[in-house]
Design a protein around this motif. Structure first.
Motif, short mmCIF file in Angstrom:
data_model
loop_
_atom_site.label_atom_id
_atom_site.label_comp_id
_atom_site.label_asym_id
_atom_site.label_seq_id
_atom_site.Cartn_x
_atom_site.Cartn_y
_atom_site.Cartn_z
N GLU A 397 53.74 48.38 95.53
CA GLU A 397 53.61 47.36 96.58
C GLU A 397 54.84 46.48 96.65
O GLU A 397 54.94 45.50 95.93
CB GLU A 397 52.38 46.48 96.29
N GLY A 398 55.80 46.84 97.49
CA GLY A 398 56.95 45.97 97.74
C GLY A 398 57.80 45.75 96.51
O GLY A 398 57.48 46.18 95.41
N PRO A 399 58.94 45.03 96.67
CA PRO A 399 59.84 44.77 95.54
C PRO A 399 59.13 43.91 94.49
O PRO A 399 58.56 42.87 94.81
CB PRO A 399 61.01 44.01 96.17
N GLY A 400 59.13 44.39 93.26
CA GLY A 400 58.50 43.61 92.19
C GLY A 400 56.98 43.68 92.19
O GLY A 400 56.33 43.06 91.36
N GLY A 401 56.41 44.42 93.15
CA GLY A 401 54.95 44.51 93.23
C GLY A 401 54.41 45.47 92.18
O GLY A 401 55.13 46.23 91.56
N SER A 402 53.09 45.41 91.98
CA SER A 402 52.49 46.27 90.96
C SER A 402 52.19 47.65 91.54
O SER A 402 52.07 47.82 92.75
CB SER A 402 51.20 45.63 90.43
N GLN A 403 52.05 48.62 90.65
CA GLN A 403 51.73 49.98 91.07
C GLN A 403 50.26 50.08 91.41
O GLN A 403 49.41 49.51 90.73
CB GLN A 403 52.09 50.93 89.94
N ARG A 404 49.95 50.80 92.48
CA ARG A 404 48.57 50.97 92.90
C ARG A 404 48.14 52.42 92.68
O ARG A 404 48.71 53.33 93.27
CB ARG A 404 48.45 50.60 94.38
N HIS A 405 47.15 52.63 91.82
CA HIS A 405 46.60 53.97 91.58
C HIS A 405 45.62 54.29 92.71
O HIS A 405 44.86 53.42 93.13
CB HIS A 405 45.86 54.01 90.24
N ARG A 406 45.62 55.55 93.16
CA ARG A 406 44.80 55.88 94.33
C ARG A 406 44.00 57.16 94.12
O ARG A 406 44.46 58.12 93.51
CB ARG A 406 45.69 56.05 95.56
N LEU A 407 42.79 57.13 94.67
CA LEU A 407 41.89 58.28 94.62
C LEU A 407 41.35 58.51 96.03
O LEU A 407 40.82 57.58 96.65
CB LEU A 407 40.73 57.96 93.66
N ARG A 408 41.53 59.72 96.55
CA ARG A 408 41.00 60.07 97.87
C ARG A 408 39.59 60.59 97.66
O ARG A 408 39.36 61.49 96.82
CB ARG A 408 41.87 61.14 98.51
N ILE A 409 38.61 60.04 98.37
CA ILE A 409 37.22 60.46 98.15
C ILE A 409 36.53 60.81 99.47
O ILE A 409 36.94 60.37 100.55
CB ILE A 409 36.41 59.38 97.40
#
Length: 470
Positions: A397-409
């Motif tokens: 998420e953007g510069p310095g943002g945290s990583q977002r884990h994703r699951l498609r359901i």
């Protein structure tokens, strides 16, 4: 030359995916110089896109552009990118639409509970007003269902998605035509569509409006489909169902409306004019004058009472405290009418690791486990609930943002309707230790079924011990 990008659409940049359907993806779009936000629906072109498919989307745009009413989601602009430009831009039709800042109407309603009568009456009247206007323009919607009813940031109902609409009357001459195409979703579709005969346009939408009134009051649809294959529909036709719950708890005035709109013979079905003149609809709304905070509070009353809101908005978390938000969320908060009493009372601005973020989905929760561990448990719990899962690449998420884990359901709900969406998990510091913020974002399917799935997940044996609540 880099990978293809999104074009600017009337001064708006596409910044983040917020939803989608079978054939399209919806993005949040921002106009940074003007501090404005919108939604952009992208219907992609590929080498397999047929001329017929293109014409269907072009018809949707023509119909939607012509509709201007306070209870119809506004069509703002469109851009078409042809396949020959695919080395620069993603090809397709980009439809710039008003952003419904209040999210889904039915996202705020507890399953099998519904709304209190005053809130249901307010939103039902707004739906009837919008549909009366649409019919007066000679247009039939043909796909009325909970997922197509949105709210703006002031809590006003907006009818959306004209992909299955049809023009049945020419305004200039007043000449009408019967329709023949079979379309719509089975729990909301009118029984006359089960035959091969042509059908009148307006009664089909009236039936859909009737199913929605039942759903507002009861928190579920009345049947899987209006055919002999549905035991509930058969009991409705015979009259036996009215002594059963939840039918027997519907007050008499709205019940007479539901029966009038859900009359099997379209020739005897109530018209929208008759609906608008019904005593229940004519009754002065007590809510209309009580302010946006009260409206938001009454709308979410059922999910406050059953404790579901305690997961979506737990107590002040010892997270990062106030931090800079990224550009799009700053704009979201400063854009005209978006940081309203309505959206604040609904808590649509969630505290995340990178600050306050606009999150229109109340199907979310915080957990005391880190993202990687939590996502493993979510995956396990959803598969135990017979949900199909596919791990997707994480996004930053953007510069310095945290990583977002994703699951498609995806899967099928109890009404045999397909649902699809995303589970997204990112890091959140909780009491000095690593925790997670999880959002379940629906692309397709009934919002009430989606809320039931969210609740089943947070109450599952694997996930429940780690969920934070008020």
């Amino acid at each position: 030359m880099g990978p293809p990008k999104f074009p600017k659409v009337n001064g708006y940049d596409l910044v983040s995916e917020i939803g989608g359907g079978g054939f399209s993806t919806v993005y949040r779009a921002v106009n940074i110089p003007e501090h404005r936000v919108a939604a952009c629906k992208l219907v992609r072109f590929t080498d397999d896109t047929t001329e017929k498919e293109r014409k269907t989307v072009e018809k949707e745009m023509r119909v939607h552009t012509a509709l201007k009413h306070k209870h119809v989601l506004e069509f703002l602009h469109a851009v078409i990118v042809e396949l020959k430009h695919r080395h620069i831009y993603h090809p397709g039709i980009y439809m710039l639409l008003e952003l419904a800042g209040g999210g889904d109407l039915f996202d705020k309603i507890a399953a099998d509970v519904g709304l209190d009568e005053d809130v249901a009456q307010l939103y039902f009247n707004q739906l009837v007003s919008g549909m009366s206007y649409i019919h007066a323009q000679g247009v039939c919607h043909r796909d009325l269902k909970p997922e197509n009813l949105l709210l703006d940031a002031a809590g006003t109902l907006k009818i959306s998605d004209f992909g299955l609409s049809a023009v049945f009357c020419l305004k200039e001459s007043g000449k009408t035509r019967l329709l023949t195409e079979r379309c719509g979703s089975l729990p909301y579709v009118a029984p006359e569509l089960n035959s091969e005969d042509p059908y009148k346009a307006e009664p089909v939408d009236v039936w859909g409006v009737g199913v929605i009134l039942y759903t507002l009051l009861c928190g579920n649809t009345p049947w899987d489909e209006p055919t002999a294959a549905s035991p509930e529909f058969c009991r409705y036709v015979s009259g036996r169902i009215f002594i059963e719950r939840p039918w027997n708890r519907i007050p008499s005035e709205p019940m007479s409306l539901i029966k009038g709109m859900l009359t099997v013979d379209p020739e005897k079905r109530m018209t929208l004019d008759a609906v608008a003149a019904h005593p229940w609809c004519m009754r002065q709304s007590q809510l209309a004058s009580q302010g946006l905070a009260e409206l938001a509070s009454r709308l979410t009353e059922s999910i406050h009472q059953n404790g579901e809101m305690n997961y979506a908005a737990p107590p002040t978390l010892n997270g990062p405290g106030p931090m800079d938000t990224d550009d799009e969320d700053t704009i979201m908060q400063s854009a005209p009418n978006h940081q309203s009493q309505f959206t604040q009372t609904l808590m649509l601005f969630s505290q995340t690791q990178s600050g306050a973020r606009y999150t229109p989905h109340l199907t979310r929760f915080y957990a005391s486990l880190g993202p990687a561990l939590l996502m493993g448990l979510i995956h396990e719990a959803l598969e135990a609930l017979s949900v199909k899962c596919k791990i997707a690449p994480a996004v930053k998420e953007g510069p310095g943002g945290s990583q977002r884990h994703r699951l498609r359901i995806g899967g099928w709900d109890k009404r045999r309707q397909m649902f699809k969406g995303w589970v997204e998990v990112e890091r959140f510091t909780y009491r000095g230790a690593e925790g997670s913020f999880c959002v379940m974002r629906r692309d397709e399917g009934n919002p009430i079924s989606w809320r039931q799935l969210w609740k089943a997940l947070i109450e599952s044996q694997a996930v429940e011990p780690h969920v934070l609540r008020k």
